[in-house]
Design a protein around this motif. Structure first.
Motif, PDB file in Angstrom:
ATOM      1  N   LEU A 293       5.603 -30.609 -18.820  1.00 42.65           N
ATOM      2  CA  LEU A 293       5.989 -31.942 -18.374  1.00 42.65           C
ATOM      3  C   LEU A 293       5.242 -33.060 -19.097  1.00 42.65           C
ATOM      4  O   LEU A 293       5.834 -34.098 -19.416  1.00 42.65           O
ATOM      5  CB  LEU A 293       5.746 -32.074 -16.860  1.00 42.65           C
ATOM      6  CG  LEU A 293       6.693 -31.324 -15.932  1.00 42.65           C
ATOM      7  CD1 LEU A 293       6.228 -31.460 -14.488  1.00 42.65           C
ATOM      8  CD2 LEU A 293       8.122 -31.829 -16.087  1.00 42.65           C
ATOM      9  N   TYR A 297       6.607 -36.499 -20.715  1.00 46.64           N
ATOM     10  CA  TYR A 297       6.236 -37.724 -19.998  1.00 46.64           C
ATOM     11  C   TYR A 297       5.859 -38.831 -20.985  1.00 46.64           C
ATOM     12  O   TYR A 297       6.305 -39.979 -20.869  1.00 46.64           O
ATOM     13  CB  TYR A 297       5.078 -37.390 -19.055  1.00 46.64           C
ATOM     14  CG  TYR A 297       4.517 -38.542 -18.262  1.00 46.64           C
ATOM     15  CD1 TYR A 297       5.162 -39.009 -17.122  1.00 46.64           C
ATOM     16  CD2 TYR A 297       3.317 -39.148 -18.630  1.00 46.64           C
ATOM     17  CE1 TYR A 297       4.632 -40.050 -16.373  1.00 46.64           C
ATOM     18  CE2 TYR A 297       2.779 -40.188 -17.895  1.00 46.64           C
ATOM     19  CZ  TYR A 297       3.441 -40.643 -16.766  1.00 46.64           C
ATOM     20  OH  TYR A 297       2.923 -41.675 -16.028  1.00 46.64           O
ATOM     21  N   LEU A 423      13.526 -31.268 -13.614  1.00 47.87           N
ATOM     22  CA  LEU A 423      13.578 -32.514 -14.382  1.00 47.87           C
ATOM     23  C   LEU A 423      15.005 -32.847 -14.796  1.00 47.87           C
ATOM     24  O   LEU A 423      15.453 -33.997 -14.669  1.00 47.87           O
ATOM     25  CB  LEU A 423      12.678 -32.392 -15.610  1.00 47.87           C
ATOM     26  CG  LEU A 423      12.511 -33.658 -16.458  1.00 47.87           C
ATOM     27  CD1 LEU A 423      11.816 -34.749 -15.654  1.00 47.87           C
ATOM     28  CD2 LEU A 423      11.706 -33.343 -17.725  1.00 47.87           C
ATOM     29  N   PHE A 435      10.669 -37.888 -13.352  1.00 48.77           N
ATOM     30  CA  PHE A 435       9.317 -37.363 -13.574  1.00 48.77           C
ATOM     31  C   PHE A 435       8.505 -37.355 -12.283  1.00 48.77           C
ATOM     32  O   PHE A 435       7.722 -36.427 -12.052  1.00 48.77           O
ATOM     33  CB  PHE A 435       8.605 -38.166 -14.664  1.00 48.77           C
ATOM     34  CG  PHE A 435       8.961 -37.716 -16.052  1.00 48.77           C
ATOM     35  CD1 PHE A 435       8.361 -36.593 -16.602  1.00 48.77           C
ATOM     36  CD2 PHE A 435       9.908 -38.401 -16.804  1.00 48.77           C
ATOM     37  CE1 PHE A 435       8.684 -36.158 -17.874  1.00 48.77           C
ATOM     38  CE2 PHE A 435      10.232 -37.978 -18.087  1.00 48.77           C
ATOM     39  CZ  PHE A 435       9.631 -36.855 -18.616  1.00 48.77           C
ATOM     40  N   ARG A 436       8.693 -38.356 -11.425  1.00 48.55           N
ATOM     41  CA  ARG A 436       7.983 -38.319 -10.138  1.00 48.55           C
ATOM     42  C   ARG A 436       8.438 -37.127  -9.306  1.00 48.55           C
ATOM     43  O   ARG A 436       7.629 -36.478  -8.639  1.00 48.55           O
ATOM     44  CB  ARG A 436       8.199 -39.627  -9.370  1.00 48.55           C
ATOM     45  CG  ARG A 436       7.327 -40.774  -9.873  1.00 48.55           C
ATOM     46  CD  ARG A 436       7.187 -41.868  -8.829  1.00 48.55           C
ATOM     47  NE  ARG A 436       8.463 -42.507  -8.555  1.00 48.55           N
ATOM     48  CZ  ARG A 436       8.960 -43.527  -9.246  1.00 48.55           C
ATOM     49  NH1 ARG A 436       8.278 -44.006 -10.280  1.00 48.55           N
ATOM     50  NH2 ARG A 436      10.118 -44.050  -8.940  1.00 48.55           N
ATOM     51  N   PHE A 439       6.856 -34.003 -10.843  1.00 54.82           N
ATOM     52  CA  PHE A 439       5.436 -33.921 -10.513  1.00 54.82           C
ATOM     53  C   PHE A 439       5.222 -33.665  -9.019  1.00 54.82           C
ATOM     54  O   PHE A 439       4.178 -33.107  -8.633  1.00 54.82           O
ATOM     55  CB  PHE A 439       4.709 -35.186 -10.957  1.00 54.82           C
ATOM     56  CG  PHE A 439       4.366 -35.198 -12.418  1.00 54.82           C
ATOM     57  CD1 PHE A 439       3.414 -34.326 -12.915  1.00 54.82           C
ATOM     58  CD2 PHE A 439       5.008 -36.066 -13.297  1.00 54.82           C
ATOM     59  CE1 PHE A 439       3.092 -34.322 -14.272  1.00 54.82           C
ATOM     60  CE2 PHE A 439       4.691 -36.073 -14.649  1.00 54.82           C
ATOM     61  CZ  PHE A 439       3.738 -35.197 -15.142  1.00 54.82           C
TER      62      PHE A 439
END
Length: 471
Positions: A293, A297, A423, A435-436, A439
């Motif tokens: 990731l 990112y 994703l 991305f949040r 994560f």
């Protein structure tokens, strides 16, 4: 001559350090190759006049070949000695690297990457076995932590080095850089690495090897395809997944009653080894998921190119390299379970901000989080492996290292695929939200890692209490 654990228990001798650093030198070639080559996708597509699908097999074939050779490592080590196997694998890897550089088309490059992967799959566990044999349980943490420096620095340095090579040179140099490292490692290994004892290993179980040698790559291929397609419903995903699981179940059934199995699955009857193996598998997504990731990112949200991304990722490797020697000493003193628990809690702390806040992509706070995560990974993955290796006898060590590597590779493949799917499915909501979300899933995996390392710590503490009572 190498000083063994029996001759100098608990003390790190100059002879042992020499063996350790030679093994590390060889491992560096394998780790660097994996990460350097990964940045060359576009260049290979253009220079070899082929498509992205074909170039993808340059990486997939390597991973599958690596998985194919792992089950054979235990038998080969018992038959020829860990040091001899390590030297042979390093030579084969170096020769394959030179041949890759002169591949005239994509077909030859893929075939030679298979040879590279087969050699790499033998080199890593054979090197770990050498270190386990010469170090003994009392020094294993410090020795394995030294090997871990390479594991942490490779992913950090590789993308940057690969980007610099492609900026100034042609793609064959992605492979040619392995030559001096491999040659130097071989010469040093011939001088310092103990060859190990030649054994009288029984005839290998060919049917068992076929089952596991096809089953593991099938599962890894299915995981990779799942990450690429974003759905498990594709025949390209579920057919190899089901076939691979069926073959692995058949291997376990066949192995259970055999007098001389290809891999001694009885090691999982050792509770400490079994819990360490489970922790290795389920913490894989927390560690490998971040490695997947974080570069994206920086590239997607920050618009960074390959070289800039490599520079931004250095904090992760630097944090690990700084913390690993300390993690090794703590592991030998306090036990791997306790150290891994500290590492998992720190990993969670370094993950949560990415899931709950809008962070500046190239900010100082983000770099501080990367350094923290790098240090946390040093306190997580290495101590767990040390616990597993220390839990088995010297004669069981070849099987133990092979099985831990198999578990790690499969767990890493599944973890990478998981975050690729998460994703991709969240991208319609916008890159920042995607991305949040990814994560947030990574945070969940980190919570699971805390639970597993706490379990491992409790098992080790109970074992020490029992040993103290018996004494």
């Amino acid at each position: 001559m190498v000083v063994t654990a029996e001759e100098a228990p608990g003390k790190m001798t100059p002879q042992l350090w020499r063996v350790c650093w030679v093994i590390v030198f060889g491992a560096f070639a394998g780790m660097l190759d994996t990460t350097v080559v990964n940045v060359g996708v576009d260049t290979l597509v253009r220079d070899l006049g082929t498509g992205l699908g074909a170039v993808q097999w340059v990486f997939t074939a390597y991973l599958i070949a690596l998985a194919v050779s792992l089950p054979a490592c235990g038998w080969l080590t018992r038959r020829y000695g860990a040091g001899r196997l390590w030297l042979a694998a390093l030579v084969a890897f170096t020769v394959a690297s030179a041949l890759c550089a002169f591949a005239g088309n994509i077909g030859w490059l893929i075939a030679l990457r298979v040879l590279q992967g087969l050699a790499a799959g033998l080199m890593v566990p054979a090197g770990q076995t050498v270190l386990g044999e010469v170090a003994g349980p009392a020094r294993l943490g410090r020795v394995v932590s030294t090997l871990g420096i390479v594991v942490s620095l490779g992913p950090a340095i590789g993308p940057l080095l690969g980007g610099l090579i492609l900026h100034s040179l042609s793609w064959p140099w992605l492979f040619l850089i392995n030559i001096p490292i491999g040659v130097a490692g071989t010469l040093l290994g011939l001088r310092y690495v103990p060859r190990g004892e030649r054994g009288t290993a029984h005839r290998p179980d060919g049917t068992g090897y076929l089952l596991i040698g096809v089953g593991i790559p099938a599962v890894i291929y299915a995981a990779t395809a799942w990450g690429e397609t974003g759905t498990f419903a594709s025949p390209r995903v579920f057919l190899p997944a089901l076939a691979g699981i069926a073959l692995l179940v058949a291997f376990c059934v066949r192995t259970r009653g055999r007098e001389h199995p290809l891999l001694d699955l009885g090691l999982f009857g050792n509770r400490t080894f079994a819990v360490a193996a489970a922790t290795t598998f389920f913490t894989g997504p927390a560690m490998f998921g971040a490695m997947f990731l974080l570069p994206l990112y920086f590239q997607v949200l920050g618009g960074s190119d390959v070289v800039t991304t490599g520079l931004l990722m250095i904090g992760l490797g630097a944090g690990s390299a700084i913390a690993l020697p300390l993690a090794g000493r703590f592991t030998d003193r306090y036990g791997g379970g306790a150290v891994a628990l500290w590492g998992s809690v720190a990993t969670l702390a370094a993950t949560v901000p990415f899931a709950v806040a809008d962070l500046p992509v190239d900010g100082v706070f983000v770099q501080a989080l990367l350094v923290l995560r790098g240090m946390a990974s040093a306190f997580l993955m290495m101590p767990v492996g040390t616990v597993a290796f220390a839990a088995v006898t010297r004669s069981q060590l070849p099987d133990g290292t092979a099985q831990i590597n198999i578990v790690m590779r499969v767990g890493g493949a599944v973890g990478t695929a998981l975050f690729a799917v998460v994703l991709a499915n969240a991208l319609p909501d916008g890159p920042a939200m995607a991305f949040r979300t990814a994560f947030a899933w990574l945070t969940g995996c980190s919570v699971a890692a805390v639970g597993l390392t706490a379990w491992l710590w409790r098992v080790q503490r109970r074992n020490r209490a029992v040993a103290g009572t018996m004494a």
